[in-house]
Design an enzyme around this catalytic site. Structure first.
Site, PDB file in Angstrom:
ATOM      1  N   CYS A   1      -5.053   0.316   3.630  1.00  0.00           N
ATOM      2  CA  CYS A   1      -5.070  -1.103   4.021  1.00  0.00           C
ATOM      3  C   CYS A   1      -6.467  -1.691   3.854  1.00  0.00           C
ATOM      4  O   CYS A   1      -6.636  -2.811   3.388  1.00  0.00           O
ATOM      5  CB  CYS A   1      -4.611  -1.257   5.456  1.00  0.00           C
ATOM      6  SG  CYS A   1      -5.536  -0.227   6.610  1.00  0.00           S
TER       7      CYS A   1
ATOM      8  N   HIS B   1      -6.339  -1.753  11.508  1.00  0.00           N
ATOM      9  CA  HIS B   1      -5.727  -2.187  10.252  1.00  0.00           C
ATOM     10  C   HIS B   1      -6.655  -3.189   9.570  1.00  0.00           C
ATOM     11  O   HIS B   1      -7.300  -3.998  10.234  1.00  0.00           O
ATOM     12  CB  HIS B   1      -4.372  -2.847  10.597  1.00  0.00           C
ATOM     13  CG  HIS B   1      -3.517  -3.204   9.440  1.00  0.00           C
ATOM     14  ND1 HIS B   1      -3.581  -2.571   8.223  1.00  0.00           N
ATOM     15  CD2 HIS B   1      -2.541  -4.144   9.335  1.00  0.00           C
ATOM     16  CE1 HIS B   1      -2.687  -3.119   7.413  1.00  0.00           C
ATOM     17  NE2 HIS B   1      -2.038  -4.070   8.049  1.00  0.00           N
TER      18      HIS B   1
ATOM     19  N   ASN C   1      -0.931  -9.541   4.457  1.00  0.00           N
ATOM     20  CA  ASN C   1      -0.807  -8.126   4.751  1.00  0.00           C
ATOM     21  C   ASN C   1      -0.550  -7.365   3.443  1.00  0.00           C
ATOM     22  O   ASN C   1      -0.390  -7.969   2.388  1.00  0.00           O
ATOM     23  CB  ASN C   1       0.348  -7.914   5.746  1.00  0.00           C
ATOM     24  CG  ASN C   1       0.303  -6.547   6.423  1.00  0.00           C
ATOM     25  OD1 ASN C   1      -0.636  -5.770   6.244  1.00  0.00           O
ATOM     26  ND2 ASN C   1       1.323  -6.254   7.203  1.00  0.00           N
TER      27      ASN C   1
ATOM     28  N   GLN D   1       0.825  -1.217   0.000  1.00  0.00           N
ATOM     29  CA  GLN D   1       0.000   0.000   0.000  1.00  0.00           C
ATOM     30  C   GLN D   1       0.859   1.266   0.000  1.00  0.00           C
ATOM     31  O   GLN D   1       0.364   2.361  -0.229  1.00  0.00           O
ATOM     32  CB  GLN D   1      -0.942   0.015   1.203  1.00  0.00           C
ATOM     33  CG  GLN D   1      -0.195   0.084   2.533  1.00  0.00           C
ATOM     34  CD  GLN D   1      -1.092  -0.144   3.712  1.00  0.00           C
ATOM     35  OE1 GLN D   1      -1.518  -1.267   3.951  1.00  0.00           O
ATOM     36  NE2 GLN D   1      -1.395   0.912   4.432  1.00  0.00           N
TER      37      GLN D   1
HETATM   38  C1  LIG Z   1      -4.983   6.411   8.444  1.00  0.00           C
HETATM   39  C2  LIG Z   1      -5.632   5.118   8.171  1.00  0.00           C
HETATM   40  C3  LIG Z   1      -4.704   4.009   8.381  1.00  0.00           C
HETATM   41  C4  LIG Z   1      -5.257   2.676   7.882  1.00  0.00           C
HETATM   42  C5  LIG Z   1      -4.190   1.633   7.815  1.00  0.00           C
HETATM   43  C6  LIG Z   1      -2.923   2.062   7.658  1.00  0.00           C
HETATM   44  S1  LIG Z   1      -1.611   0.963   7.745  1.00  0.00           S
HETATM   45  O1  LIG Z   1      -0.493   1.553   7.089  1.00  0.00           O
HETATM   46  O2  LIG Z   1      -1.971  -0.300   7.241  1.00  0.00           O
HETATM   47  C7  LIG Z   1      -1.173   0.773   9.415  1.00  0.00           C
HETATM   48  C8  LIG Z   1      -2.081   0.244  10.303  1.00  0.00           C
HETATM   49  C9  LIG Z   1      -1.727   0.072  11.644  1.00  0.00           C
HETATM   50  C10 LIG Z   1      -0.470   0.436  12.080  1.00  0.00           C
HETATM   51  C11 LIG Z   1       0.448   0.985  11.173  1.00  0.00           C
HETATM   52  C12 LIG Z   1       0.088   1.159   9.834  1.00  0.00           C
HETATM   53  N1  LIG Z   1      -6.302   2.203   8.778  1.00  0.00           N
HETATM   54  C13 LIG Z   1      -7.547   2.116   8.342  1.00  0.00           C
HETATM   55  O3  LIG Z   1      -7.921   2.422   7.245  1.00  0.00           O
HETATM   56  C14 LIG Z   1      -8.505   1.517   9.365  1.00  0.00           C
HETATM   57  C15 LIG Z   1      -8.707   0.075   8.963  1.00  0.00           C
HETATM   58  C16 LIG Z   1      -9.684  -0.661   9.788  1.00  0.00           C
HETATM   59  C17 LIG Z   1      -9.950  -0.276  11.110  1.00  0.00           C
HETATM   60  C18 LIG Z   1     -10.874  -1.001  11.864  1.00  0.00           C
HETATM   61  C19 LIG Z   1     -11.505  -2.113  11.290  1.00  0.00           C
HETATM   62  C20 LIG Z   1     -11.238  -2.473   9.978  1.00  0.00           C
HETATM   63  C21 LIG Z   1     -10.328  -1.734   9.232  1.00  0.00           C
HETATM   64  N2  LIG Z   1      -9.735   2.250   9.361  1.00  0.00           N
HETATM   65  C22 LIG Z   1      -9.722   3.565   9.780  1.00  0.00           C
HETATM   66  O4  LIG Z   1      -8.714   4.207  10.019  1.00  0.00           O
HETATM   67  N3  LIG Z   1     -10.945   4.163   9.926  1.00  0.00           N
HETATM   68  C23 LIG Z   1     -12.195   3.409   9.898  1.00  0.00           C
HETATM   69  C24 LIG Z   1     -13.199   4.104   9.016  1.00  0.00           C
HETATM   70  C25 LIG Z   1     -13.393   5.554   9.430  1.00  0.00           C
HETATM   71  N4  LIG Z   1     -14.369   6.215   8.554  1.00  0.00           N
HETATM   72  C26 LIG Z   1     -14.579   7.619   8.962  1.00  0.00           C
HETATM   73  C27 LIG Z   1     -15.612   8.287   8.077  1.00  0.00           C
HETATM   74  O5  LIG Z   1     -16.827   7.531   8.172  1.00  0.00           O
HETATM   75  C28 LIG Z   1     -16.689   6.198   7.738  1.00  0.00           C
HETATM   76  C29 LIG Z   1     -15.662   5.481   8.581  1.00  0.00           C
HETATM   77  C30 LIG Z   1     -12.029   6.244   9.319  1.00  0.00           C
HETATM   78  C31 LIG Z   1     -11.055   5.593  10.244  1.00  0.00           C
END
Ligand SMILES: CCC[C@@H](/C=C/S(=O)(=O)c1ccccc1)NC(=O)[C@H](Cc1ccccc1)NC(=O)N1CCC(N2CCOCC2)CC1
Length: 221
Positions: free
Chosen positions: A26, A162, A188, A20
């Site tokens: 993610c 994530h 992942n 990604q």
């Molecule tokens: C800034 C977003 C970072 C991203 C993943 C990044 S990442 O690089 O994979 C990573 C993850 C963890 C540690 C380090 C790096 N995370 C997400 O997208 C996570 C993924 C997730 C979380 C919980 C359940 C399932 C999936 N989701 C989220 O961050 N969000 C969930 C949806 C939410 N929306 C807001 C507006 O209205 C609709 C919902 C926004 C925040």
């Protein structure tokens, strides 16, 4: 379902590990991974699907700022399909939506959110293919292989951050005490050099890092 099962052994069900890059997408990789598997099993056709379409066109989510696989499924249903990775390539940044329905022959009919039960998830995986999940990634940032089994205070099962994809499950010996431990095999989206060739094995049976808290799958009739 058998004691162990791995969808990577079935040709065309699990695409190669993707990256990604510097974009919080993610959730989109989790969703495309699930749709790729369901489509391959239902239509006997393997295709790598576009995360960029979801980043650009899924207005329910925040693109590189985060999202949910379930919102991605809703978007694919509403848009009327999802294009291939080739037709709508990944750029790791938020761009203007340029979805073309004529180019998207992969469609889904609905999606399901699975019960928070690892046995149910194991059976569903065996019968339907890889499953999208949310997970607490705390133990993934310093993972170098083996069966990850952090305590709840280190990896709170109710703070998911994530989106990833369960592709299988098994049992194996730990390096230290050679204890037999059940695990999940998780794809992942941090590239092939991360973890075990891009994959993560996490203890199965005590909702470690919240693996069963938000499991979902697209449905193709
Ligand atoms: C800034 C977003 C970072 C991203 C993943 C990044 S990442 O690089 O994979 C990573 C993850 C963890 C540690 C380090 C790096 N995370 C997400 O997208 C996570 C993924 C997730 C979380 C919980 C359940 C399932 C999936 N989701 C989220 O961050 N969000 C969930 C949806 C939410 N929306 C807001 C507006 O209205 C609709 C919902 C926004 C925040």
């Amino acid at each position: 379902a058998p004691d162990s099962f791995d969808w990577r052994q079935k040709l065309g069900v699990v695409s190669s590990v993707k990256n990604q890059e510097q974009c919080g997408s993610c959730w989109a990789f989790s969703a495309t991974g699930n749709i790729e598997g369901v489509w391959a099993l239902k239509r006997n056709e393997s295709v790598s699907l576009s995360e960029q379409e979801l980043v650009d066109c899924d207005t329910l989510d925040n693109g590189c700022g985060g999202g949910l696989p379930t919102n991605a499924f809703k978007t694919v249903i509403q848009l009327g399909g999802i294009e291939s990775e080739t037709d709508y390539p990944y750029d790791a940044e938020n761009e203007k939506c340029h979805f073309k329905k004529s180019l998207s022959h992969v469609k889904i009919d609905s999606y399901v959110e699975l019960p928070k039960n690892e046995t149910y998830i194991k059976n569903y995986l065996y019968h339907n293919g890889p499953i999208s999940i949310g997970i607490n990634a705390n133990a993934m940032q310093f993972y170098f292989g083996g069966i990850s089994h952090p305590p709840n205070w280190l990896c709170n099962p109710s703070s998911l951050d994530h989106g990833v994809l369960i592709v299988g499950y098994g049992t194996g010996k730990t390096r230290i005490l050679h204890k037999i431990q059940p695990y999940w095999i998780i794809k992942n989206s941090w590239g092939r050099t991360w973890g075990e060739k891009g994959y993560y094995r996490v203890y199965r049976g005590s909702d470690t890092c919240g693996v069963s808290q938000m499991a979902s799958s697209a449905v193709v009739n």
